[in-house]
Design an enzyme around this catalytic site. Structure first.
Site, short mmCIF file in Angstrom:
data_model
loop_
_atom_site.label_atom_id
_atom_site.label_comp_id
_atom_site.label_asym_id
_atom_site.label_seq_id
_atom_site.Cartn_x
_atom_site.Cartn_y
_atom_site.Cartn_z
N CYS A 1 35.30 95.44 111.66
CA CYS A 1 36.18 95.69 110.51
C CYS A 1 37.05 96.93 110.68
CB CYS A 1 35.34 95.79 109.24
SG CYS A 1 34.37 94.29 108.94
N HIS B 1 37.79 102.47 102.84
CA HIS B 1 37.26 101.21 103.39
C HIS B 1 36.67 100.41 102.23
CE1 HIS B 1 36.01 98.47 106.46
NE2 HIS B 1 34.73 98.59 106.14
N GLU C 1 30.74 106.56 101.95
CA GLU C 1 32.15 106.93 102.11
C GLU C 1 32.53 108.02 101.10
OE1 GLU C 1 36.50 104.89 102.94
OE2 GLU C 1 34.93 103.66 102.04
N LYS D 1 40.65 96.42 98.60
CA LYS D 1 39.83 95.22 98.86
C LYS D 1 39.39 94.57 97.54
CE LYS D 1 37.94 96.44 103.42
NZ LYS D 1 38.57 97.75 103.66
N HIS E 1 38.08 91.35 101.74
CA HIS E 1 37.88 92.08 102.99
C HIS E 1 38.33 91.20 104.15
CE1 HIS E 1 36.48 94.55 106.09
NE2 HIS E 1 35.22 94.73 105.76
N PHE F 1 31.00 97.10 111.80
CA PHE F 1 29.68 96.87 112.40
C PHE F 1 29.69 97.41 113.84
CE2 PHE F 1 28.45 92.84 109.76
CZ PHE F 1 28.31 93.63 108.65
#
Length: 410
Positions: free
Chosen positions: A163, A302, A313, A334, A339, A398
């Site tokens: 991502c 994010h 975050e 998002k 996403h 990831f």
């Protein structure tokens, strides 16, 4: 001496629109592009919603024969590139194609093609598998096809960092131009992951929201968040060396001034405690830009609407920005786009450029129940006008990937 790098073109294919203007207007209005899945029967899945693109016609951008030889993610990339090239207004006959590159990534690549051809293998045998199966599936075919279409003979790469892919792609393109390896790079990310197998994998991880209401399911930083909502599409930017852009009279949309990437080296999927990897990344991007933390006006987070991402975050932002964290505007778009995995950072970079150009902070929609652990200004529910000079875009992936870009108003 480092060369300056600017943005001279942008293109978007998303559930919120098939061009930058429609997309940005939807973002400003706080509209959700999330709906019930229609591409396959999701009846038996815990998650039945996604930011699925409806009514996309690839032959609007690609001839029918070629479109049939491309996975959906490549079609999206070509369509967004066409828009970006048109906005950049190149005289292609005068461009040195050997100094024109492509760095476009995809987190998953041609998974739809993979699933379909595997079904053919099982049902009809190996002789019926398409000879185009491999080139349709592999993740580097989007930049390959873009280069073929526009004759770009310079650097050509496909970044795959889950991502964080879109942000890393743009960052790598920025650095390549900055050090003098290219004059122009087509860059960004593309993804088409809304398939049964992809859904099954993320559902098994319990990573996706099971909220049955499409419009309220993606709720970053909200106490009631229960997972991310998958999206699809592409975001493409034209990055250009500043003097090259000026010499041809290009319209400059924004300047890119900072980039960094780090690794958590902690876990396959869970971010490092307290967001320390993301914090280091933001700190390095700010240093790369040659500015101070308090110079940043806006962060496109994010913000996946998952428990650990949003919590960590927020902690990362506090650790780097200190008292200034309370003055920052932060939003997770998002909440509207879903996403887009490997394309997320690309469309979010475009949002940052639009925010700088217009002086408008996009909202985080569906923010209803404050989370005591997420207590910053997330521009809740309604966007607002504000002149900003520097915008930072965060992406995490990831594998522990962290990446951050900094854009400056031109």
């Amino acid at each position: 001496m480092k060369k300056r790098v600017v943005v001279t073109g942008m293109g978007v294919i998303s559930s919120l629109g098939f061009n930058v203007d429609d997309f940005w207007n939807a973002i400003k209005e706080g509209r959700s592009g999330i709906s019930m899945v229609e591409r396959f029967d999701a009846t038996g899945f815990p998650t039945k919603i996604a930011a699925e693109i409806k009514n996309f016609e690839p032959t609007d951008y690609i001839n029918k024969k070629e479109a049939k030889r491309m996975d959906r993610y490549t079609q999206y990339a070509i369509a967004a590139t066409q828009q970006a090239i048109e906005q950049a207004a190149f005289n292609m006959e005068k461009i040195n194609k050997e100094r024109m590159g492509v760095i476009v990534g995809s987190g998953i690549g041609g998974i739809e093609t993979l699933e379909y051809q595997h079904k053919i293998l099982l049902e009809k045998g190996h002789n019926r598998v398409s000879p185009f199966f491999i080139p349709m599936m592999i993740a580097n075919m989007a930049p390959g096809q873009i280069a073929i279409q526009y004759g770009a003979k310079g650097i050509n790469e496909c970044v795959v960092t889950a991502c964080a892919t879109g942000t890393n792609s743009i960052g790598d393109a920025f650095k390549a131009i900055q050090r003098g390896d290219a004059d122009i790079i087509i860059t960004g990310g593309s993804e088409a992951p809304i398939t049964p197998l992809s859904f099954a994998g993320f559902c098994s991880m319990k990573a996706m929201s099971t909220n049955p209401d499409p419009k309220t399911a993606s709720r970053p930083f909200d106490l009631e968040r229960d997972g991310f909502v998958m999206g699809e599409g592409a975001g493409i930017l034209i990055l250009e060396e500043y003097e090259h852009a000026v010499s041809r009279g290009a319209q400059i949309l924004a300047e890119i001034v900072g980039y960094a990437c780090t690794c958590d080296a902690f876990d396959q999927v869970q971010p490092a405690p307290n967001g320390e990897g993301s914090a280091r990344c933001m700190e390095l991007a700010i240093k790369d830009a040659g500015i101070k933390p308090e110079d940043i006006d806006y962060i496109n987070a994010h913000g996946t609407s998952t428990y650990y991402n949003d919590k960590y975050e927020t902690m990362a932002v506090k650790s780097i920005f200190g008292d200034h964290a309370r003055k920052l505007a932060i939003s997770s778009t998002k909440s509207m786009t879903g996403h887009l995995l490997g394309a997320a950072g690309a469309i979010e970079a475009i949002i940052c450029v639009c925010a700088l150009r217009e002086g408008f902070l996009p909202p985080t929609i569906n923010y209803k129940t404050p989370d005591p652990e997420c207590d910053l200004d997330y521009v809740p529910n309604i966007g607002r006008k504000k002149e900003i000079k520097y915008a930072l875009s965060n992406s995490l992936g990831f594998g522990g990937h962290n990446s951050a870009l900094i854009f400056k108003k031109y």
